[in-house]
Write a protein that holds these residues in place. Sequence first.
Motif, mmCIF file in Angstrom:
data_model
loop_
_atom_site.group_PDB
_atom_site.id
_atom_site.type_symbol
_atom_site.label_atom_id
_atom_site.label_comp_id
_atom_site.label_asym_id
_atom_site.label_seq_id
_atom_site.Cartn_x
_atom_site.Cartn_y
_atom_site.Cartn_z
ATOM 1 N N VAL A 1 47.857 44.979 24.257
ATOM 2 C CA VAL A 1 46.828 44.745 25.269
ATOM 3 C C VAL A 1 46.463 46.084 25.892
ATOM 4 N N SER A 2 45.206 46.218 26.291
ATOM 5 C CA SER A 2 44.703 47.512 26.755
ATOM 6 C C SER A 2 45.405 48.011 28.007
ATOM 7 N N ASN A 3 45.914 47.123 28.838
ATOM 8 C CA ASN A 3 46.576 47.533 30.076
ATOM 9 C C ASN A 3 47.667 46.525 30.401
ATOM 10 N N HIS A 4 48.900 46.990 30.424
ATOM 11 C CA HIS A 4 50.021 46.096 30.715
ATOM 12 C C HIS A 4 50.327 45.999 32.209
ATOM 13 N N VAL B 1 48.089 45.823 35.809
ATOM 14 C CA VAL B 1 46.841 45.818 36.562
ATOM 15 C C VAL B 1 47.176 45.988 38.039
ATOM 16 N N GLU C 1 38.924 42.515 36.731
ATOM 17 C CA GLU C 1 39.083 43.444 35.614
ATOM 18 C C GLU C 1 38.995 42.664 34.306
ATOM 19 N N LEU D 1 40.629 42.841 30.473
ATOM 20 C CA LEU D 1 41.554 43.426 29.514
ATOM 21 C C LEU D 1 41.080 43.137 28.098
ATOM 22 N N SER E 1 38.552 39.632 24.522
ATOM 23 C CA SER E 1 38.426 40.077 25.907
ATOM 24 C C SER E 1 39.038 39.042 26.837
ATOM 25 N N PHE F 1 51.480 40.977 30.525
ATOM 26 C CA PHE F 1 51.046 42.027 31.446
ATOM 27 C C PHE F 1 51.317 41.530 32.860
#
Length: 255
Positions: free
Chosen positions: A26-29, A31, A40, A42, A179, A211
């Motif tokens: 995942v793009s960001n673990h 937030v 946001e 992800l 997404s 995340f």
Amino acid sequence: MIRLALLLAAILVAGHAHAEHLIVSVSNHRVTVTPNYSGEELVLFGSIERERDAPLPPAGYDLVVTVSGPPVDMVTRRKARWFGIWVNADSRQFLQVPAYLAVFANRPLERIAAPDILRRRQLGLNNVLLTQRVGSDYADVVPSDPFRRAFIRLRSEHGLYRENTSAVTFLTPTLFRASIPLPAEVPTGTYTIDIKLLAGGALIAKTDTAFEIVKVGFEQFVATAARQHGMAYGVATALMALTAGWMASIVFRRD
């Protein structure tokens, strides 16, 4: 000979069932929620690792992604009109249900698998287990239950429950992305992402990742103070409200 043929068929089926493996990220673990946080998005991306010379399914792969947030207890109330006044007539408590729940797929779920498989694998908002307190019992109910439907509808209106059957995109037959929108109202906590790979209506691989959403800075200070020093936090809030009211009366006082 018949037994030998059945044994060989079972070995081939078992070998095919383990021919695919999912690798996801995942793009960001993590937030972070700041005072100007407004939501946001992800991005989940991954690939289907296949054994060498393993054939692709005739109809291709299907992917269902389920994102669920921290478990919470909630109550749905039904209003009724009594003597011209709307009052709470009945209620239903939902126990340890996801505060955020989203289901994403590459095509409509009814085209991915049969209804009994969707129910067994809990694929889709209508099939996810939502435990309720019904009298003295604890159980889920049929999707057409009015309290369950109202609960999902109210959460969906705030963007906290959603189902999108075109959110997963296959970039190649084995590479995919999806997404994951997070509205501003999402609570803090740990979120799990469950990924299931299907072919021909059968589950052939699954994996998961996670995340977390955390508060930082002044937001975290206020949340920690409210949780650990409830009395002092309440007194300080009341004093701030009184001070603000007193200052407003001086600024806007008419001579």
